[in-house]
Design a protein around this motif. Structure first.
Motif, PDB file in Angstrom:
ATOM      1  N   ALA A  47      40.352  41.380  41.323  1.00 20.30           N
ATOM      2  CA  ALA A  47      39.193  40.505  41.529  1.00 20.30           C
ATOM      3  C   ALA A  47      39.565  39.042  41.347  1.00 20.30           C
ATOM      4  O   ALA A  47      39.248  38.189  42.192  1.00 20.30           O
ATOM      5  N   GLU A  48      40.248  38.731  40.246  1.00 23.33           N
ATOM      6  CA  GLU A  48      40.605  37.342  39.962  1.00 23.33           C
ATOM      7  C   GLU A  48      41.635  36.811  40.956  1.00 23.33           C
ATOM      8  O   GLU A  48      41.545  35.664  41.397  1.00 23.33           O
ATOM      9  N   SER A  49      42.619  37.638  41.296  1.00 19.98           N
ATOM     10  CA  SER A  49      43.688  37.165  42.176  1.00 19.98           C
ATOM     11  C   SER A  49      43.195  36.929  43.600  1.00 19.98           C
ATOM     12  O   SER A  49      43.521  35.913  44.218  1.00 19.98           O
ATOM     13  N   GLY A  82      27.144  39.035  43.579  1.00 19.64           N
ATOM     14  CA  GLY A  82      27.982  39.974  42.842  1.00 19.64           C
ATOM     15  C   GLY A  82      27.215  40.728  41.772  1.00 19.64           C
ATOM     16  O   GLY A  82      27.440  41.930  41.555  1.00 19.64           O
ATOM     17  N   LYS A  83      26.302  40.042  41.089  1.00 21.15           N
ATOM     18  CA  LYS A  83      25.484  40.704  40.067  1.00 21.15           C
ATOM     19  C   LYS A  83      24.580  41.766  40.697  1.00 21.15           C
ATOM     20  O   LYS A  83      24.379  42.846  40.128  1.00 21.15           O
ATOM     21  N   GLY A  90      28.194  52.777  41.253  1.00 24.79           N
ATOM     22  CA  GLY A  90      28.177  54.106  40.649  1.00 24.79           C
ATOM     23  C   GLY A  90      29.551  54.628  40.313  1.00 24.79           C
ATOM     24  O   GLY A  90      29.694  55.772  39.854  1.00 24.79           O
ATOM     25  N   SER A  91      30.587  53.796  40.538  1.00 23.10           N
ATOM     26  CA  SER A  91      31.961  54.171  40.230  1.00 23.10           C
ATOM     27  C   SER A  91      32.745  52.903  39.926  1.00 23.10           C
ATOM     28  O   SER A  91      32.243  51.795  40.129  1.00 23.10           O
ATOM     29  N   TRP A  92      33.984  53.083  39.446  1.00 23.17           N
ATOM     30  CA  TRP A  92      34.757  51.883  39.154  1.00 23.17           C
ATOM     31  C   TRP A  92      35.100  51.122  40.427  1.00 23.17           C
ATOM     32  O   TRP A  92      35.292  49.915  40.406  1.00 23.17           O
ATOM     33  N   GLY A  93      35.090  51.813  41.567  1.00 22.24           N
ATOM     34  CA  GLY A  93      35.292  51.138  42.843  1.00 22.24           C
ATOM     35  C   GLY A  93      34.145  50.189  43.153  1.00 22.24           C
ATOM     36  O   GLY A  93      34.356  49.090  43.684  1.00 22.24           O
ATOM     37  N   GLY A  94      32.927  50.607  42.825  1.00 24.76           N
ATOM     38  CA  GLY A  94      31.776  49.733  43.019  1.00 24.76           C
ATOM     39  C   GLY A  94      31.823  48.526  42.112  1.00 24.76           C
ATOM     40  O   GLY A  94      31.452  47.408  42.510  1.00 24.76           O
ATOM     41  N   ARG A  99      32.974  42.731  41.269  1.00 30.12           N
ATOM     42  CA  ARG A  99      33.792  41.700  40.647  1.00 30.12           C
ATOM     43  C   ARG A  99      34.480  40.828  41.691  1.00 30.12           C
ATOM     44  O   ARG A  99      34.641  39.615  41.500  1.00 30.12           O
ATOM     45  N   ILE A 100      34.877  41.425  42.805  1.00 27.23           N
ATOM     46  CA  ILE A 100      35.518  40.650  43.872  1.00 27.23           C
ATOM     47  C   ILE A 100      34.535  39.625  44.432  1.00 27.23           C
ATOM     48  O   ILE A 100      34.870  38.446  44.608  1.00 27.23           O
ATOM     49  N   ILE A 101      33.301  40.059  44.721  1.00 24.34           N
ATOM     50  CA  ILE A 101      32.296  39.146  45.269  1.00 24.34           C
ATOM     51  C   ILE A 101      31.963  38.048  44.256  1.00 24.34           C
ATOM     52  O   ILE A 101      31.872  36.863  44.602  1.00 24.34           O
ATOM     53  N   ASP A 102      31.803  38.446  42.997  1.00 25.13           N
ATOM     54  CA  ASP A 102      31.489  37.477  41.944  1.00 25.13           C
ATOM     55  C   ASP A 102      32.610  36.448  41.801  1.00 25.13           C
ATOM     56  O   ASP A 102      32.361  35.241  41.714  1.00 25.13           O
ATOM     57  N   ARG A 103      33.852  36.912  41.786  1.00 30.10           N
ATOM     58  CA  ARG A 103      34.996  36.009  41.624  1.00 30.10           C
ATOM     59  C   ARG A 103      35.265  35.193  42.883  1.00 30.10           C
ATOM     60  O   ARG A 103      35.775  34.074  42.807  1.00 30.10           O
ATOM     61  N   PHE A 104      34.918  35.756  44.047  1.00 26.11           N
ATOM     62  CA  PHE A 104      35.011  34.964  45.276  1.00 26.11           C
ATOM     63  C   PHE A 104      34.085  33.762  45.174  1.00 26.11           C
ATOM     64  O   PHE A 104      34.423  32.660  45.602  1.00 26.11           O
TER      65      PHE A 104
END
Length: 384
Positions: A47-49, A82-83, A90-94, A99-104
């Motif tokens: 997510a951060e990278s 992102g929130k 419903g999974s760690w993939g979600g 997190r990707i959208i939030d960090r973007f």
């Protein structure tokens, strides 16, 4: 200072939103979704990278188009989205997608916002300005953690309800951002500009490389929270630890920024990196939960002595027409390093025990101290 105060309010509201969620994520992932430390590291690292790749681009675009405010609004809107996605995960993939959208969003807004703060201030007060912004930003984190703690203690154990509540301050922050004024300095900067790594100040290039190397040992703060949880602290007490960190961070950010205006950026940064090394060594050695309180409080001093001061230093050294690009490049390098840093930390934890990633981080902190002293040894840059 009108813009600085307004950006502080925006960041305060946004961090209330973010910190209602962030300290709960490793617990949510490990208990509700069954994710291992390695998975948590991969989520944060990816997510951060990925988001960090946008930071240098958005900084460059802000300098070229002078659409700094528009880009900043877009970035804060991404964090709100992102929130909303996290509520549906419903999974760690979600959670990873959230997190990707939030960090973007953070990647898009960081460099343009910081460039606007730099454009709105003079060099003699820039440390003060960035320190004030960081203090208000972190005070939002304090409030966010307190709200999360109150909700948890109020028997709201459904994390997703808390995630829903977090969208309210995020929306208010975007509304406040609409009132930011464009600095007159923006109008005088030509849109036609050139960027070449070879033409940057030598010390600036060395500092950017050092920041990347140090970041390889600076894994996600979620490992600190996970360490506390694994030592036996309950979820409410983990939140209180994170609250102690943020209070320390908020209280010291403004004095640290003002101190860098008086005695120079280098001395303050060296102190901050040394504190980091000492604290990570402490996290490696800690065996009793009572010691965690001191470690989290002192860790807040590291953040206060480095975060805003680094941005002030970059703004001082970078050409005025390229501030957004340089700030974005720094943020991108640090963020990109978080993927291998968090992956390494997760693997070290899984293979060699919880102490290993913290010993590694402590070593990288000492390396940063030595590197910074070498880069600014002639005292002409990074000093008062």
């Amino acid at each position: 200072m009108f813009n600085v105060m307004l950006f502080g309010i925006v960041s305060l509201l946004t961090d209330i939103s973010s910190e209602m969620v962030y300290p709960l994520l490793p617990i949510f992932l490990s208990t509700a979704l069954g994710a291992s430390p390695a998975i948590i590291g991969i989520i944060e690292g990816i997510a951060e990278s990925l988001a960090s790749l946008l930071k240098v681009f958005s900084g460059y675009l802000a300098d070229k188009t002078q659409k700094k405010k528009e880009l900043t609004i877009t970035g804060y809107s991404g964090s709100l989205l992102g929130k909303l996605i996290l509520v549906l995960a419903g999974s760690w993939g979600g959670v990873l997608f959230s997190r990707i959208i939030d960090r973007f969003g953070k990647g898009i807004r960081t460099a343009p916002r910081d460039a606007l703060i730099a454009d709105s201030t003079q060099k003699s007060t820039r440390g003060h300005a960035f320190g004030l912004h960081r203090a208000m930003d972190t005070m939002g984190a304090v409030i966010g953690v307190i709200i999360a703690y109150i909700l948890i203690r109020g028997n709201i154990t459904d994390f997703k309800r808390i995630f829903w509540f977090s969208t309210i301050p995020a929306l208010l922050g975007i509304i406040a951002l609409l009132f930011v004024k464009r600095p007159s300095r923006d109008k005088s900067v030509k849109k036609e500009f050139s960027f070449a790594w070879s033409k940057l100040d030598t010390k600036l290039k060395q500092f950017l490389v050092l920041a990347f190397i140090f970041a390889l040992g600076n894994s996600s703060n979620q490992f600190l929270l996970l360490r506390a949880s694994k030592l036996g602290l309950s979820t409410p007490n983990v939140l209180l630890l994170y609250l102690a960190f943020n209070i320390s961070y908020a209280l010291v950010s403004l004095p640290a920024g003002k101190l860098s205006d008086l005695i120079g950026r280098k001395r303050v940064l060296v102190t901050g990196y040394f504190i980091y090394a000492a604290v990570y060594f402490g996290f490696a050695r800690v065996t009793h939960t009572s010691s965690l309180w001191l470690l989290f409080i002192v860790y807040g001093l590291y953040s206060a002595f480095t975060d805003g001061v680094e941005k002030a230093l970059l703004s001082d050294i970078a050409p005025s027409a390229l501030r957004g690009t340089v700030i974005g490049m720094h943020a991108a390098l640090v963020g990109v390093a978080l993927l291998p840093a968090s992956f390494i930390a997760g693997i070290l934890w899984d293979k060699f025990g919880a102490q290993a990633p913290f010993y590694f981080g402590a070593g990288m902190g000492l390396l940063a101290v030595i590197g910074l002293l070498f880069i600014f040894k002639d005292k002409k840059t990074g000093s008062k």
